[in-house]
Design a protein around this motif. Sequence first.
Motif, mmCIF file in Angstrom:
data_model
loop_
_atom_site.group_PDB
_atom_site.id
_atom_site.type_symbol
_atom_site.label_atom_id
_atom_site.label_comp_id
_atom_site.label_asym_id
_atom_site.label_seq_id
_atom_site.Cartn_x
_atom_site.Cartn_y
_atom_site.Cartn_z
ATOM 1 N N THR A 1 8.383 5.321 76.500
ATOM 2 C CA THR A 1 9.189 4.481 75.607
ATOM 3 C C THR A 1 10.311 3.738 76.335
ATOM 4 O OG1 THR A 1 10.731 6.283 75.059
ATOM 5 C CG2 THR A 1 8.739 6.058 73.703
ATOM 6 N N GLY A 2 10.841 4.318 77.405
ATOM 7 C CA GLY A 2 12.055 3.756 77.979
ATOM 8 C C GLY A 2 13.238 4.013 77.051
ATOM 9 N N TYR A 3 14.363 3.380 77.336
ATOM 10 C CA TYR A 3 15.561 3.571 76.509
ATOM 11 C C TYR A 3 15.594 2.535 75.387
ATOM 12 C CZ TYR A 3 17.261 6.646 80.191
ATOM 13 O OH TYR A 3 17.388 7.677 81.094
ATOM 14 N N PRO A 4 16.073 2.931 74.221
ATOM 15 C CA PRO A 4 16.120 1.982 73.101
ATOM 16 C C PRO A 4 17.299 1.018 73.219
ATOM 17 C CG PRO A 4 17.074 4.064 72.418
ATOM 18 C CD PRO A 4 16.561 4.273 73.825
ATOM 19 N N TYR A 5 17.134 -0.150 72.610
ATOM 20 C CA TYR A 5 18.246 -1.083 72.469
ATOM 21 C C TYR A 5 19.118 -0.630 71.301
ATOM 22 C CZ TYR A 5 16.653 -4.666 75.750
ATOM 23 O OH TYR A 5 16.315 -5.368 76.878
ATOM 24 N N THR A 6 20.415 -0.781 71.452
ATOM 25 C CA THR A 6 21.350 -0.444 70.384
ATOM 26 C C THR A 6 22.108 -1.690 69.938
ATOM 27 O OG1 THR A 6 23.051 0.164 71.998
ATOM 28 C CG2 THR A 6 21.634 1.939 71.165
ATOM 29 N N ILE A 7 22.702 -1.588 68.765
ATOM 30 C CA ILE A 7 23.439 -2.722 68.196
ATOM 31 C C ILE A 7 24.871 -2.703 68.735
ATOM 32 C CG2 ILE A 7 24.281 -3.783 66.063
ATOM 33 C CD1 ILE A 7 21.892 -2.487 64.636
ATOM 34 N N ARG A 8 25.260 -3.786 69.362
ATOM 35 C CA ARG A 8 26.615 -3.893 69.907
ATOM 36 C C ARG A 8 27.590 -4.409 68.853
ATOM 37 N NH1 ARG A 8 29.341 -8.277 72.382
ATOM 38 N NH2 ARG A 8 31.017 -7.628 73.799
ATOM 39 N N ARG A 9 27.160 -5.420 68.098
ATOM 40 C CA ARG A 9 28.053 -6.037 67.111
ATOM 41 C C ARG A 9 27.220 -6.608 65.964
ATOM 42 N NH1 ARG A 9 30.270 -10.177 69.981
ATOM 43 N NH2 ARG A 9 29.144 -11.798 68.826
ATOM 44 N N VAL A 10 27.798 -6.580 64.757
ATOM 45 C CA VAL A 10 27.131 -7.155 63.592
ATOM 46 C C VAL A 10 28.015 -8.264 63.036
ATOM 47 C CG1 VAL A 10 26.181 -6.735 61.290
ATOM 48 C CG2 VAL A 10 26.059 -4.931 63.037
#
Length: 344
Positions: free
Chosen positions: A151-160
Motif C-alpha cells: 500500500t505504501g503510506y496514505p495521503y493525509t489532508i493538510r487543509r480544508v
Amino acid sequence: MFIFVKVNNIFRHIRGKLLLVFLLGILISGCRTTKFVPDDEYLLSNININIDNDQVDRDELSGQLRQKENLKMFGFLKFHLWLYNLSSKKKETGWFKRIGEAPVIFDQGMTQKSVEQLTQYLNNKGYYQAEVSDSITIRKRKAKVYYNVETGYPYTIRRVDYQIKDSRLANIILEKRDESLVKAGNILDVDVLQQERARITRMLRNDGFYKFAEEYIHFRIDTLFLDRQANVEMVVQGDNAIASAPVKAHKRYLVDNYSIYIDQPKTSTLDGKKVYSDTTYSDGFTFYHNGRIPLNHSLFLRSVEINPGEQYSKRLEDRTYNNLYSLRQFKYVNVQYNQSPGGD
C-alpha cells in the motif's frame, strides 16, 4: 450421575458432528473437481491476497475482485461445486446442477481487471502509491491466483477550504463545520468525501432546500507540491445551469397545502387528472376518496409531520412515510410535490 450422563451426551454429539464433517471432506476431496472444466481451461481453485497493511479492510478489498473462486463452507469445503459435479455430463439440467454451483473457470483477463480494481480501491482510500501485482500457479488443470499488495503510506489532508457561491448556504454549512467528516489530519478517502457530500445535502434539504442535490458539491484536491499531503477545497455551486453565469441562489421551500388521494381513482380525464367520487376538507388537508375514508381524519393529521405553511424537511418527510406505513392500512404510500411559484 445425571451431570455425567449429560456431559457425555454432549461429547457424543460433538464427536458425531466432527465425524460427519470429516467424512464429508473425504467425499468432496475424492470427487474430481475438474469434471466439468473444458480440456483447454483451468478451474479457479484458490485466491490469496497478501497485503502489508493491517489498516486496510480485507473484506472490502476482497470485494473488489472481478472473479472469485467457488463458494466455500467452513472456509475450505466447496460443497456446492461438489454437488454440481455429482450431476451427469449427459444432461444439461438436473437436480444437482440446480442446487449446486458450476465450476469457476480461470480467466486471465478478469485477473488483470482485479489488479486494476484493487489499485483503484486503494487510491480511493488515500494510498496513491499502492502497488498491486499478481502471480498464477497452474497444476493438474487448476489455477491458483496470488495478489500481492503493497500500500505504501496514505495521503493525509493538510487543509480544508471552502468555496460556496451562495452566501446563505455558506452561512449554514460553515456554522456546522465542526460536524464535517473531512478534517485536517485525516486520511484522504474518496468514500469519506462522498459521505460528506451526502451529509451536507441531507442537512440542507432538512433546512428547506428541497431541490438541493449532491451534484452541486464537488471537491478539488491538490497533491502536487506536498509530501503525501493534500489540500482539499469543497466547492458548492449556486442553482445555475451554467457555472460561469452570475450566482443564482438556491430556494428554500414551504409546504403550501396537502392533497391526500386514497385508493385508486374511478376515472381519469384526458389531461391525466384523477377523478374521485368524494372530496373532504379538514384542517388544510384535502382528501380525495371513493366512499368512506378507512381511517379517522385525525390519524392522518398526526401522521403527517410537516404542517401546511411550514418549511420543507426531508427528515420529516421520511418520518411521514414511516408514520403512514405504521398505520398498517396501506400497501403503497407515495409523497409527491408540485412546485408553486415563489420561494424565498
